[in-house]
Design a protein around this motif. Structure first.
Motif, PDB file in Angstrom:
ATOM      1  N   ALA A 226       0.842  -1.201   0.000  1.00 18.79           N
ATOM      2  CA  ALA A 226       0.000   0.000   0.000  1.00 18.79           C
ATOM      3  C   ALA A 226       0.881   1.256   0.000  1.00 18.79           C
ATOM      4  N   ARG A 227       1.962   1.235   0.767  1.00 23.51           N
ATOM      5  CA  ARG A 227       2.911   2.363   0.754  1.00 23.51           C
ATOM      6  C   ARG A 227       3.540   2.516  -0.616  1.00 23.51           C
ATOM      7  N   LEU A 228       3.900   1.392  -1.232  1.00 26.43           N
ATOM      8  CA  LEU A 228       4.490   1.424  -2.565  1.00 26.43           C
ATOM      9  C   LEU A 228       3.495   1.984  -3.579  1.00 26.43           C
ATOM     10  N   LYS A 229       2.229   1.625  -3.451  1.00 31.97           N
ATOM     11  CA  LYS A 229       1.199   2.140  -4.356  1.00 31.97           C
ATOM     12  C   LYS A 229       1.112   3.658  -4.242  1.00 31.97           C
ATOM     13  N   ARG A 230       1.156   4.186  -3.028  1.00 32.08           N
ATOM     14  CA  ARG A 230       1.100   5.639  -2.839  1.00 32.08           C
ATOM     15  C   ARG A 230       2.327   6.321  -3.446  1.00 32.08           C
ATOM     16  N   GLU A 231       3.506   5.708  -3.301  1.00 30.27           N
ATOM     17  CA  GLU A 231       4.721   6.265  -3.902  1.00 30.27           C
ATOM     18  C   GLU A 231       4.622   6.285  -5.428  1.00 30.27           C
ATOM     19  N   VAL A 232       4.114   5.200  -6.002  1.00 32.52           N
ATOM     20  CA  VAL A 232       3.970   5.114  -7.459  1.00 32.52           C
ATOM     21  C   VAL A 232       2.961   6.147  -7.953  1.00 32.52           C
TER      22      VAL A 232
END
Length: 104
Positions: free
Chosen positions: A82-88
């Motif tokens: 989920a954190r990676l999705k926000r970064e992307v």
């Protein structure tokens, strides 16, 4: 380590072994988890994930990790994904904003 796909949340299911005499005993259906390294184009880095083989096929079908993450439901993902999705999403938005401004 939990037996759960980091991207889709697919986990262990339970059912019955049914014998010829119709005796039923509990059993577990484990997801086919594989450790893979996927490349994020928006972040320009590699990400190690533990996902189902079926999810890996879906990621490739949708055009890569970034496109899969942007379309996926955040509630089913692990917190790290989920954190990676926000970064992307942030990286994609900044790239779109940079492309929209005319270079002089």
């Amino acid at each position: 380590m939990a037996r759960r796909c980091e991207l889709t949340g697919k986990g262990v299911m339970v059912g019955n072994n049914v014998s010829h005499a119709n005796n039923k005993t509990k059993r577990r259906f484990l997801p086919n988890l594989v450790d893979v390294t996927l490349i994020s184009d928006a972040l320009d880095r590699r990400v190690k994930v533990r996902i189902c083989a079926s999810t890996l096929r879906t990621v490739e079908h949708r055009g890569g990790l970034d496109k899969f993450l942007l379309a996926a439901d955040e509630a089913k993902m692990s917190e790290r994904m989920a954190r990676l999705k926000r970064e992307v999403a942030e990286a994609a938005a900044s790239a779109a904003a940079a492309a929209a401004t005319p270079a002089t």
